[in-house]
Design a protein around this motif. Structure first.
Motif, short mmCIF file in Angstrom:
data_model
loop_
_atom_site.label_atom_id
_atom_site.label_comp_id
_atom_site.label_asym_id
_atom_site.label_seq_id
_atom_site.Cartn_x
_atom_site.Cartn_y
_atom_site.Cartn_z
N ALA A 109 0.89 -1.11 0.21
CA ALA A 109 -0.10 0.19 -0.09
C ALA A 109 0.88 1.22 0.11
CB ALA A 109 -0.93 -0.18 1.12
N TYR A 110 0.67 2.06 -1.13
CA TYR A 110 1.23 3.54 -0.83
C TYR A 110 0.33 4.63 -1.56
CZ TYR A 110 3.22 1.94 -5.32
OH TYR A 110 3.62 1.28 -6.65
N VAL A 111 0.61 5.64 -1.58
CA VAL A 111 0.01 6.87 -2.25
C VAL A 111 0.15 6.71 -3.61
CG1 VAL A 111 -0.32 9.13 -2.26
CG2 VAL A 111 0.17 8.41 -0.22
N GLY A 112 -0.99 6.79 -4.30
CA GLY A 112 -0.76 6.65 -5.93
C GLY A 112 -0.07 7.98 -6.44
N GLY A 113 0.69 7.48 -7.49
CA GLY A 113 1.86 8.31 -8.16
C GLY A 113 2.88 8.59 -7.85
N THR A 114 3.24 8.16 -6.35
CA THR A 114 4.45 8.63 -5.59
C THR A 114 5.51 7.25 -5.76
OG1 THR A 114 3.83 7.57 -3.54
CG2 THR A 114 3.05 9.76 -3.76
N VAL A 115 6.69 7.40 -5.38
CA VAL A 115 7.69 6.50 -5.13
C VAL A 115 7.68 5.45 -4.07
CG1 VAL A 115 10.21 5.95 -5.46
CG2 VAL A 115 9.09 8.08 -6.67
N PRO A 116 7.11 4.44 -4.19
CA PRO A 116 7.13 3.89 -2.79
C PRO A 116 8.59 3.39 -2.20
CG PRO A 116 6.74 2.09 -4.58
CD PRO A 116 6.98 3.65 -5.28
N PHE A 117 8.61 3.26 -0.87
CA PHE A 117 9.92 2.69 -0.45
C PHE A 117 10.23 1.40 -0.25
CE2 PHE A 117 12.74 2.51 3.45
CZ PHE A 117 13.83 3.23 3.16
N LEU A 118 10.39 0.76 -1.64
CA LEU A 118 10.52 -0.54 -1.96
C LEU A 118 11.88 -0.81 -2.51
CD1 LEU A 118 6.96 -1.19 -3.27
CD2 LEU A 118 7.95 -2.05 -1.15
#
Length: 417
Positions: A303-312
């Motif tokens: 789960a992460y905010v759409g359009g952002t760069v996830p911390f993955l």
């Protein structure tokens, strides 16, 4: 992007402060300003028959003006940060829009040009600073994307504090986002595409994202981080990070990057995910070799905010390898050509492979991606700060589109202050 009340207030604050010569001098002290001209060509070829769109291809020119003021003198220092953005279309049409370089129009194509203004007022007290307005973010909870023509900005506020030695505290509250291919602010949403297994009750929309966390430098080579974040009504998340850099001898070291994120629903979703990841990178002189592993557990994907760069660890040029139950590994090689007497030239290649994706059928989903990147930044002379960057990706999957992609980015940054 229309000027909002926070932008107008910040601009008025700057104009008011500039009346005093003393105040104006303090604002200019430690100020910085730069103009980036970014020329971007994007081509994504869908490699299977029957696709609704065979190709996405656009070419655009953008200009990004960043101006960060200093602070006024006194117990509480005041200042303003500004990002001005303008982009226009060089080539698009024939059903090839959708690259996220340009703002879409109602006909399914792209608008000829767009302009945005992001203004944030800021205040500093001791070793703490507050920003209010429109800005970019970069932390474990949320990272603004800057991978297209113009950057993504958010409307909100942020507190950064370094009052304690080796400890950075970070808190923020976001209400809206202006995405990289948008002309205006809108509510936040959650990434739901792919085989994530996410279901929602009501709209995928929220007007509140809050985070609290920070980083602590345990010693010279070891840093630990923790963030709590919440996208109101959609998900809650606890994220942990541990980074260790271990010197192994002359011009060589080993870096370990360990990440853990646990996400649950917040009322209107079924989010249930634990993301585990590790990346180990060995560097020797100009060479770097990295090995990474990422695993999704739970009833949904990450789960992460759409359009952002996830911390993955395995979020790369095209994919994020964060579908339900997905396991993925990565191998990456970097070379800095300064070792051959060509400073400014860098090469990167990586390969990722993911499997065990829950498709809701008897067969599991599989995918792989190969990325190649070559970048050169001129180091001196009239071309200094001019960069040429080529990014290539190949993606193959048994549950999503096959893709061949090329991006060519020419960028020139002109320091103004």
């Amino acid at each position: 992007m229309r000027k909002n009340s926070l932008d107008l207030a910040a601009t008025a604050c700057l104009l008011g402060l500039s009346i005093s010569p003393v105040v104006n001098a303090e604002l200019l002290k430690d100020s910085s300003a730069e103009l980036e001209a970014r020329n971007f060509y994007f081509n994504r070829d869908f490699r299977q028959q029957g696709a609704s769109q065979n190709k996405r291809e656009e070419w655009a020119q953008g200009f990004i003006l960043r101006m960060d003021s200093g602070y006024t003198e006194g117990l509480v220092g005041l200042g303003v940060d500004t990002i001005g953005m303008f982009g226009f279309k060089l080539d698009s049409g024939g059903g090839t829009a959708g690259t996220n370089l340009l703002v879409p129009d109602r006909s399914g194509g792209s608008q000829d040009y767009s302009s945005d203004l992001a203004v944030a007022a800021k205040a500093r007290f001791s070793k703490s600073a507050v920003r209010v307005g429109s800005m970019q973010f970069k932390n474990m909870a949320i990272i603004s994307t800057d991978g297209r023509l113009l950057p993504q900005v958010f409307k909100g506020s942020q507190l950064l504090s370094k009052e304690f030695e080796r400890l950075l505290l970070d808190a923020g509250y976001l209400t809206q986002v202006n995405n990289r291919d948008s002309n205006d602010f809108e509510d936040l949403s959650m990434k739901v595409s792919g085989k994530r297994g996410v279901s929602l009750k009501g709209a995928n929309s929220s007007d509140a994202f809050a985070f609290l966390g920070g980083n602590y430098r345990i010693n010279e080579g070891l840093t630990a981080g923790y963030y709590y974040s919440k996208l109101d009504d959609l998900y809650k998340q606890n994220s942990f990070n541990l980074v260790q850099v271990m010197p192994l001898g002359e011009n060589q070291n080993l870096k370990a990057d360990l990440r853990y994120a646990h996400s649950t629903d917040d009322g209107r979703s079924n989010v249930d995910n634990t993301a585990l990841a590790a990346m180990f990178t060995y560097s020797l002189n100009s060479h770097s070799l990295g090995l990474g592993y990422q695993k999704m557990n739970g009833n949904t994907g990450a789960a992460y905010v759409g359009g952002t760069v996830p911390f993955l660890i395995n979020y790369v040029q095209v994919g994020d390898f964060a579908n339900k139950d997905e396991s993925s590994w990565q191998m990456r090689y970097d070379y800095d050509f300064k070792g051959m007497g060509i400073p400014g030239l860098k090469f990167m290649m990586r390969y990722l492979n993911g499997d065990n994706v829950d498709l809701g059928t008897a067969n599991d989903g599989k995918e792989w991606e190969r990325d190649t990147e070559l970048k050169y930044v001129f180091q001196q002379g009239p071309m200094k700060n001019f960069s040429v960057r080529w990014r290539n990706a190949m993606v193959r999957s048994n549950f999503a589109s096959d893709i061949d992609e090329n991006r060519l980015i020419l960028s020139y940054t002109l320091p103004l202050l």
